[in-house]
Design a protein around this motif. Sequence first.
Motif, mmCIF file in Angstrom:
data_model
loop_
_atom_site.group_PDB
_atom_site.id
_atom_site.type_symbol
_atom_site.label_atom_id
_atom_site.label_comp_id
_atom_site.label_asym_id
_atom_site.label_seq_id
_atom_site.Cartn_x
_atom_site.Cartn_y
_atom_site.Cartn_z
ATOM 1 N N SER A 172 31.789 53.593 46.679
ATOM 2 C CA SER A 172 31.474 52.445 45.830
ATOM 3 C C SER A 172 32.708 52.022 45.041
ATOM 4 O O SER A 172 33.660 52.782 44.889
ATOM 5 C CB SER A 172 30.338 52.790 44.866
ATOM 6 N N ASP A 173 32.675 50.798 44.522
ATOM 7 C CA ASP A 173 33.740 50.311 43.658
ATOM 8 C C ASP A 173 33.438 50.673 42.205
ATOM 9 O O ASP A 173 32.291 50.560 41.752
ATOM 10 C CB ASP A 173 33.898 48.792 43.775
ATOM 11 N N VAL A 174 34.494 51.083 41.502
ATOM 12 C CA VAL A 174 34.395 51.438 40.096
ATOM 13 C C VAL A 174 35.390 50.588 39.313
ATOM 14 O O VAL A 174 36.507 50.329 39.778
ATOM 15 C CB VAL A 174 34.663 52.944 39.883
ATOM 16 N N LEU A 175 34.989 50.141 38.130
ATOM 17 C CA LEU A 175 35.837 49.323 37.264
ATOM 18 C C LEU A 175 36.356 50.176 36.116
ATOM 19 O O LEU A 175 35.556 50.778 35.380
ATOM 20 C CB LEU A 175 35.039 48.150 36.692
ATOM 21 N N VAL A 176 37.664 50.231 35.960
ATOM 22 C CA VAL A 176 38.274 50.921 34.821
ATOM 23 C C VAL A 176 39.099 49.894 34.060
ATOM 24 O O VAL A 176 40.031 49.303 34.612
ATOM 25 C CB VAL A 176 39.150 52.098 35.266
ATOM 26 N N THR A 177 38.740 49.671 32.793
ATOM 27 C CA THR A 177 39.343 48.605 32.007
ATOM 28 C C THR A 177 40.050 49.180 30.785
ATOM 29 O O THR A 177 39.492 50.052 30.101
ATOM 30 C CB THR A 177 38.285 47.598 31.553
ATOM 31 N N THR A 178 41.257 48.699 30.517
ATOM 32 C CA THR A 178 42.014 49.130 29.350
ATOM 33 C C THR A 178 42.495 47.907 28.582
ATOM 34 O O THR A 178 42.766 46.849 29.166
ATOM 35 C CB THR A 178 43.229 49.982 29.749
ATOM 36 N N TYR A 179 42.639 48.081 27.274
ATOM 37 C CA TYR A 179 43.170 47.012 26.425
ATOM 38 C C TYR A 179 44.250 47.572 25.517
ATOM 39 O O TYR A 179 44.058 48.604 24.865
ATOM 40 C CB TYR A 179 42.076 46.383 25.570
ATOM 41 N N SER A 180 45.403 46.893 25.502
ATOM 42 C CA SER A 180 46.501 47.257 24.624
ATOM 43 C C SER A 180 46.902 46.035 23.804
ATOM 44 O O SER A 180 47.228 44.992 24.384
ATOM 45 C CB SER A 180 47.701 47.759 25.426
#
Length: 445
Positions: A165-173
């Motif tokens: 499956s596809d997984v979303l990993v999100t980061t904010y700087s």
Amino acid sequence: MTRRHGYALLAAIVALIVALSAALYVGVASDEGGARTETVADGRAPRGSAAPASTGTWVGTWSASPAGAEPGTEITGLAGRSVRNVVHTSVGGTSARITLSNLYGQAPLTVTHASIAVAAGPGTPAAAAGTMRRLTFAGGATTVVVPAGGQVMSDAVRIAIPHDSDVLVTTYSPTPAGPVTYHPHARQISYAAQGDRTEDVTAAAFTEQSPSWRYLTALDVLSNEADGTVVVLGDSLTDGITSTSNANARWTDVLADRLREAAASGADVPRYGVVNQGISGNRVLTDGLGRPADNPSGLNRFARDVLGRTNVKVVVIDLGVNDILRNPRLADPRAILDGLRTLVRQAHAHGIKVVGATLMPFKGHRGFTPEREAVRQQINAEIRAGRVFDAVVDFDRALRDPYDPRRLRSDYDSGDHLHPSDKGYARMGEYFDLDDLKGAAPAEL
């Protein structure tokens, strides 16, 4: 002894027992990803924020090698933008943790917000309902500083990660920190958005597309489906540079599917996750330019990209073609073979079995010469003779044209006479003998 002294001694013993119990709990929590609960501003616990107490084994389900500094990000990096990487799993689990890299950054990277979610479907930055989780670091902090040249692993978070499956990993700087450490040629579209959109479940804000993975270099899961990890160390043939984007058509994807399906059917095969550490243009012996080097050699990156991955049982090595093609002079086959044997010794020192691939043909490619073909043949002869690896997958034999063995079979050729088509990649994954993944490294005498 007075009664007062007796009470003091008893209190001291109780305090010691409590301290030891706390230390044991912290140690177990650290090893297992940490069972911890975090509260948000309004006092509610984020959904699934605590790491699980469930059983399982930590394995790699996806990874990518940091390969260079992203052009155009030297000064500001991606400050003020949310980066949503899309990655594809090889095995599932009940918890997850990620690794972020700032290997090529010249300043500390401050990530103030990070999340993980299962994608709503293929080819979208939208999250499946109820799967968005906030990621924390160092025992519960939502902000983490990744030092220049360094990497960090997140805390474990409870989330059901399906296999395949596809997984979303999100980061904010929010602050400038460049250049961005990235993996080009991902063959997977990822996304970015202006502002902190880390926990957005819809795709509306993620209008920027990227063909690269940024910062993210590993996704591990606590799994009941797998007992270990297979790492594939390679070049563009492993990176899947000519495979169809967003289709997960690399040969390693095919191998992961076969291994999982065989285990599910009851076949006597190992239960392993498969992670891809291919870098296009990679060589056994020679680094790219820069400090740290873009496109670090197999020898340079082996400790990080193989030994540093989670619960590695087997490494598959498919390297050497670029040592032949990118050498302005005629490559020395003995030097390439010595380099491959060095990698094998390092793996064996850590109890890791090594499967090696023969080098596939490239007649018709602009770099082909009869002299370079002779080098390839010498290396393949040593590999086939069993004098390099513990087991051999003969990709040369699997994909070569039977009427002209110095070139790829036409339907396995992407058209550049070096990289396979989707059908060629499928052939590689299907040709791999799953029994070669059984067993451990040979005992040192």
